[in-house]
Design an enzyme around this catalytic site. Structure first.
Site, mmCIF file in Angstrom:
data_model
loop_
_atom_site.group_PDB
_atom_site.id
_atom_site.type_symbol
_atom_site.label_atom_id
_atom_site.label_comp_id
_atom_site.label_asym_id
_atom_site.label_seq_id
_atom_site.Cartn_x
_atom_site.Cartn_y
_atom_site.Cartn_z
ATOM 1 N N SER A 197 -1.088 -0.944 -4.464
ATOM 2 C CA SER A 197 -2.109 0.093 -4.500
ATOM 3 C C SER A 197 -1.497 1.303 -3.799
ATOM 4 C CB SER A 197 -3.381 -0.374 -3.794
ATOM 5 O OG SER A 197 -3.113 -0.682 -2.438
ATOM 6 N N LYS A 225 0.882 -1.156 0.000
ATOM 7 C CA LYS A 225 0.000 0.000 0.000
ATOM 8 C C LYS A 225 0.923 1.210 0.000
ATOM 9 C CE LYS A 225 -3.637 -0.380 2.517
ATOM 10 N NZ LYS A 225 -4.504 -0.460 3.721
#
Length: 364
Positions: free
Chosen positions: A226, A159
């Site tokens: 992401s 992330k």
């Protein structure tokens, strides 16, 4: 060290009944949970709050069991939740728990999993060499802690950081004539290149600020990133195989040349001891598959295998939803299970139009 994993279908983003049952029955201990990966049925976009709903439900479930306030649960357990269940994708989560210590003697390579963080980034560092180099440092350090050679690392789930940029940071970037890249695209890209650098997929001499989102020949075959606005540091989750681990799980990966690359899917399953003989895994083989994790991308060149596609020019349906649905259908058609994790946007994740694929399975 032993890693156990549990695939849990969900009836909605806040459905934690499957994990609750595992905890209540003593199958899993809360303090042994490492991460929860899954798909929620939102749109996968910036206004997809199904991910927040799912994380809140997980925090509320685990907080009292860990003796922590809900806001601190994510310091102990990594949640990687991907919105978007277009087409055949079935909402689900896969929970991973780690227990025991390293084996004294080497044996068959089995799954290990670990987590790490980069240092906090400034807005000016995102999408540039400082983010790449720091990500590489954290990834290499984690691989060392898990006793993994680069070839034994098969999935690095991240992330990416997007720290908040105040007015002074924006003005400083303008004065330096280096516009901020503090966005999802560049954070994902630099994170993937950091993994590639750490694992020897690219050389430091080939990297610079200028290659980010420009030289698509540089990529990682194991990164899946992401990015989250407001996140100061990148969260890293690594899966690999070690000969000092126990258990019955293994992980493998491949790089899809495009979203129709069925041959690569079948080849990876065969490497995991699950050869596809009838076009699709048998029910007995299917039971061995615990998790399927992939990155998809609508090829920016506008074609697939020489044929024009319209994913990028469709004003009704976003290209991310097109590519996610297409690749998920390809994967599910071979595995025979619609519980597949496909996330989109793949800057420097595999070649243009393709992307990494990792599968975790029980050794036959």
């Amino acid at each position: 060290m032993r890693v156990d994993a549990f695939k849990l279908p969900t009836d909605g983003p806040a459905d934690v009944r499957g994990l609750t049952a595992l905890l209540d029955d003593g199958v899993v201990r809360a303090d042994e949970l490492v991460c929860v990966l899954g798909k929620t049925e939102g749109n996968g976009g910036r206004n997809d709050f199904t991910r927040d709903l799912a994380m809140r439900a997980l925090e509320d479930l685990l907080a009292p069991r860990l003796g922590l306030p809900p806001a601190r649960v994510q310091d102990r357990v990594v949640f990687s939740l991907s919105g978007g269940t277009e087409g055949v994708v079935s909402p689900h989560v896969v929970a991973f728990a780690r227990s025991g210590t390293w084996s004294e003697e080497p044996g068959p390579k089995r799954l290990v999993v670990g987590t790490a963080h980069t240092r906090p980034f400034t807005p000016a560092e995102i999408g540039r060499m400082p983010q790449i180099v720091e990500t590489a440092r954290a990834v290499a350090e984690l691989a060392g802690e898990l006793r993994l050679a680069p070839a034994d690392v098969h999935l690095v789930q991240m992330k990416g950081a997007i720290p908040r940029a105040d007015h002074e940071a924006v003005l400083a970037a303008r004065r330096a004539r280096t516009p901020l890249r503090n966005d999802m695209v560049h954070s994902r890209a630099a994170s993937a290149l950091g993994v590639a650098l750490a694992l020897g997929e690219v050389a430091l001499a080939d990297l610079s600020d200028d290659v980010v989102c420009d030289d698509w020949s540089l990529y990682s075959g194991v990164a899946s990133c992401s990015a989250k606005p407001g996140l100061q540091r990148t969260e890293i989750l690594m899966f690999g195989n070690s000969d000092r681990a126990t258990g019955d799980l293994v992980v493998g990966h491949t790089v899809l040349k495009d979203i129709l690359d069925v041959d690569a899917v079948r080849a990876l399953l065969a490497e995991l001891g699950l050869p596809v003989t009838g076009g699709q895994l048998s029910p007995e083989q299917r039971a061995h598959v615990v998790g399927v994790f992939a990155k998809s991308e609508a090829d920016p060149r506008g074609s697939i295998r020489g044929r024009r596609h319209t994913m990028l020019s469709d004003d009704d349906i976003d290209d991310t939803r097109h590519s996610r649905a297409a690749l998920a259908a390809v994967l599910a058609s071979v595995v025979g299970d619609p519980c597949v994790y496909v996330s989109t946007r793949a800057e420097h994740h595999g070649p243009l139009g393709g992307g990494p694929l990792a599968i975790i399975a029980r050794a036959p």
